[in-house]
Design an enzyme around this catalytic site. Structure first.
Site, PDB file in Angstrom:
ATOM      1  CB  SER A  60      49.539  37.598  57.906  1.00  0.00           C
ATOM      2  OG  SER A  60      49.664  37.352  59.286  1.00  0.00           O
ATOM      3  CB  SER A  62      45.414  43.213  56.466  1.00  0.00           C
ATOM      4  OG  SER A  62      44.605  42.054  56.345  1.00  0.00           O
ATOM      5  N   GLY A  63      44.102  43.042  59.709  1.00  0.00           N
ATOM      6  CA  GLY A  63      42.930  43.346  60.536  1.00  0.00           C
ATOM      7  C   GLY A  63      41.669  42.590  60.162  1.00  0.00           C
ATOM      8  CB  SER A  65      40.618  38.161  63.095  1.00  0.00           C
ATOM      9  OG  SER A  65      41.153  37.099  62.333  1.00  0.00           O
ATOM     10  CB  ILE A 131      45.618  34.803  54.091  1.00  0.00           C
ATOM     11  CG1 ILE A 131      46.054  35.250  55.506  1.00  0.00           C
ATOM     12  CG2 ILE A 131      46.573  35.373  53.048  1.00  0.00           C
ATOM     13  CD1 ILE A 131      47.396  34.711  55.961  1.00  0.00           C
ATOM     14  CB  SER A 132      41.439  33.626  50.497  1.00  0.00           C
ATOM     15  OG  SER A 132      40.866  34.804  51.023  1.00  0.00           O
TER      16      SER A 132
END
Length: 193
Positions: A60, A62-63, A65, A131-132
């Site tokens: 979450s 980390s860029g 999107s 995220i996976s």
């Protein structure tokens, strides 16, 4: 016209077709797969591109999107048909019945993988951003597509940078013990250089 054509097809003189094979899948019974004459090849020819899935994974903040949208915009400007499947956005609709418990996270990813596969089959460059954290979940999505049609991108941003950005306040919640569902299988190796 169409009605005559349909009636002609079911005339008594037509060849006898073998009975279709019914199968049971998941909780569904008597399921039949319908093949259409317009397939992936025809759709790709029309769009002038090959469908594929670009799967962007990472922590979450980390860029994911941002990169997904920038990639979609760039490909669009170059004349390619793209669609972004964003994990957060899908939780507003398709996956709104799912929690953040381990089994629901797996189901969330499974659904996104199945939808991404449909987009790729439609000839679209599908950019999935979520995220996976579990390899087995990502590999199950990869297995849905033929080789080279699934491109995995890992946003390797150091944890402290993700935490500093913390757009959703998830790291703060985790530190105060408000997030119980951890990912013990996920080890984050931070590069300090």
């Amino acid at each position: 016209g169409m009605e005559q054509h349909l009636q002609a097809g079911s005339a008594s003189g037509s060849p006898v077709r073998e009975k279709p094979v019914m199968s049971n899948i998941g909780k569904s019974t008597n399921i039949l797969w319908h093949d259409c004459p317009i397939g992936q090849t025809e759709r790709q020819k029309l769009l002038g591109q090959k469908g594929c899935v670009i799967w962007i994974t990472g922590l979450s903040g980390s860029g994911k999107s941002t990169v997904a949208c920038a990639l979609s915009r760039e490909l669009h400007y170059r004349g390619h048909h793209t669609y972004v499947l964003d994990g957060d956005n899908l939780r507003h609709g398709l996956n709104r019945d799912l929690s953040f418990k381990a089994e629901d996270r797996t189901e969330n990813i499974r659904r996104v993988g199945e939808v991404a596969k449909l987009f790729a089959d439609a000839g679209t460059i599908c950019i999935a951003s979520l995220i996976s954290p579990y390899r087995r979940d990502r590999d199950a999505c990869r297995a849905l597509l033929p080789d080279s049609r699934f491109i995995e991108v890992f946003m390797d941003l150091p944890l402290e940078l993700c935490e500093a950005r913390d757009p959703k306040g998830l790291y703060k919640l985790a530190r105060t013990g408000k997030i119980k569902e951890g990912s013990p299988e996920l080890m984050i190796h931070t590069n300090h250089q």
